[in-house]
Write a protein that holds these residues in place. Sequence first.
Motif, PDB file in Angstrom:
ATOM      1  N   THR A  75       0.818  -1.217   0.000  1.00  0.00           N
ATOM      2  CA  THR A  75       0.000   0.000   0.000  1.00  0.00           C
ATOM      3  C   THR A  75       0.849   1.264   0.000  1.00  0.00           C
ATOM      4  N   GLY A  76       2.127   1.145   0.413  1.00  0.00           N
ATOM      5  CA  GLY A  76       2.961   2.331   0.445  1.00  0.00           C
ATOM      6  C   GLY A  76       4.440   2.013   0.435  1.00  0.00           C
ATOM      7  N   ILE A  77       5.217   2.911  -0.168  1.00  0.00           N
ATOM      8  CA  ILE A  77       6.669   2.817  -0.190  1.00  0.00           C
ATOM      9  C   ILE A  77       7.198   4.200   0.146  1.00  0.00           C
ATOM     10  N   SER A  78       7.993   4.283   1.238  1.00  0.00           N
ATOM     11  CA  SER A  78       8.462   5.588   1.695  1.00  0.00           C
ATOM     12  C   SER A  78       9.898   5.497   2.197  1.00  0.00           C
ATOM     13  N   PRO A  79      10.768   6.375   1.761  1.00  0.00           N
ATOM     14  CA  PRO A  79      10.555   7.379   0.724  1.00  0.00           C
ATOM     15  C   PRO A  79      10.456   6.722  -0.648  1.00  0.00           C
ATOM     16  N   ALA A  80       9.903   7.443  -1.588  1.00  0.00           N
ATOM     17  CA  ALA A  80       9.708   6.914  -2.936  1.00  0.00           C
ATOM     18  C   ALA A  80      10.856   7.289  -3.864  1.00  0.00           C
ATOM     19  N   GLY A  82      15.430   8.192  -3.919  1.00  0.00           N
ATOM     20  CA  GLY A  82      16.693   8.212  -3.206  1.00  0.00           C
ATOM     21  C   GLY A  82      17.838   8.323  -4.189  1.00  0.00           C
ATOM     22  N   PRO A  83      19.059   8.476  -3.668  1.00  0.00           N
ATOM     23  CA  PRO A  83      20.222   8.658  -4.538  1.00  0.00           C
ATOM     24  C   PRO A  83      20.559   7.399  -5.340  1.00  0.00           C
ATOM     25  N   THR A  88      19.479   3.909   0.626  1.00  0.00           N
ATOM     26  CA  THR A  88      18.296   4.512   1.246  1.00  0.00           C
ATOM     27  C   THR A  88      17.492   3.418   1.954  1.00  0.00           C
ATOM     28  N   VAL A  89      17.173   3.638   3.216  1.00  0.00           N
ATOM     29  CA  VAL A  89      16.324   2.689   3.934  1.00  0.00           C
ATOM     30  C   VAL A  89      14.872   3.019   3.594  1.00  0.00           C
ATOM     31  N   VAL A  90      14.205   2.070   2.951  1.00  0.00           N
ATOM     32  CA  VAL A  90      12.840   2.239   2.483  1.00  0.00           C
ATOM     33  C   VAL A  90      11.905   1.429   3.384  1.00  0.00           C
ATOM     34  N   THR A  91      10.793   2.029   3.772  1.00  0.00           N
ATOM     35  CA  THR A  91       9.759   1.327   4.527  1.00  0.00           C
ATOM     36  C   THR A  91       8.630   0.991   3.570  1.00  0.00           C
ATOM     37  N   ILE A  92       8.281  -0.286   3.536  1.00  0.00           N
ATOM     38  CA  ILE A  92       7.181  -0.755   2.696  1.00  0.00           C
ATOM     39  C   ILE A  92       6.053  -1.173   3.627  1.00  0.00           C
ATOM     40  N   LEU A 121       7.733  -3.597   6.536  1.00  0.00           N
ATOM     41  CA  LEU A 121       9.104  -4.079   6.443  1.00  0.00           C
ATOM     42  C   LEU A 121       9.991  -2.934   6.008  1.00  0.00           C
ATOM     43  N   SER A 122      11.294  -3.106   6.222  1.00  0.00           N
ATOM     44  CA  SER A 122      12.248  -2.114   5.743  1.00  0.00           C
ATOM     45  C   SER A 122      13.332  -2.837   4.961  1.00  0.00           C
ATOM     46  N   VAL A 123      13.917  -2.131   4.007  1.00  0.00           N
ATOM     47  CA  VAL A 123      14.962  -2.688   3.164  1.00  0.00           C
ATOM     48  C   VAL A 123      15.835  -1.539   2.663  1.00  0.00           C
ATOM     49  N   LYS A 124      17.119  -1.812   2.456  1.00  0.00           N
ATOM     50  CA  LYS A 124      18.040  -0.805   1.951  1.00  0.00           C
ATOM     51  C   LYS A 124      18.163  -0.953   0.438  1.00  0.00           C
ATOM     52  N   THR A 125      18.075   0.189  -0.281  1.00  0.00           N
ATOM     53  CA  THR A 125      18.122   0.149  -1.741  1.00  0.00           C
ATOM     54  C   THR A 125      19.530  -0.150  -2.237  1.00  0.00           C
ATOM     55  N   PRO A 126      19.622  -0.885  -3.345  1.00  0.00           N
ATOM     56  CA  PRO A 126      20.909  -1.095  -3.993  1.00  0.00           C
ATOM     57  C   PRO A 126      21.214   0.097  -4.898  1.00  0.00           C
ATOM     58  N   PRO A 127      22.439   0.207  -5.410  1.00  0.00           N
ATOM     59  CA  PRO A 127      22.709   1.253  -6.407  1.00  0.00           C
ATOM     60  C   PRO A 127      21.839   1.021  -7.643  1.00  0.00           C
TER      61      PRO A 127
END
Length: 158
Positions: A75-80, A82-83, A88-92, A121-127
């Motif tokens: 239902t949501g991805i925040s932040p939408a 990042g660099p 970036t730690v993303v909360t889904i 859940l949270s996850v860190k974005t890859p490059p």
Amino acid sequence: MGLYRENGTRITKAAFPAVPLDDPPVRVTEDIYVSEPYGKGDGRPEGSKLFMLYPAGTVLLRSVVDRLFTEAAVTGISPAAGPAVGGTVVTITGSHLDGVSAVTFGNAPGTELRVRSAAELSVKTPPGGPGTVAVELTHDSGSVSKADAFTYDSPAGG
């Protein structure tokens, strides 16, 4: 003794009126429990009660087992955004996220996945990027994809 139709005609073994099952039975090989949070709860497994759902040896239809693994929904991805360097730690947020085992951004796997509850859940974005990519969750019941869900910003000066 023999087998007969309602009209009295005999049924032979070769003509036995049956069809193969599309939903075969399966036998549960270990005790299966379901958890329910105390009181209203917050959906987190901590502080929950376990109740036996199926004891070992129970025979169930495959479709019953499949229904136990409810498909995740986002239902949501925040932040939408990042660099492009990632990190970036993303909360889904959503539902039934407790069965998620991996998250990809485009085709690149996220890191440091932490399932906080069935709803978050949270996850860190890859490059990646720059540009907008789909976010895909690998879940017990299959994969769930949200198109154009995360934007990699252009590198500074580029």
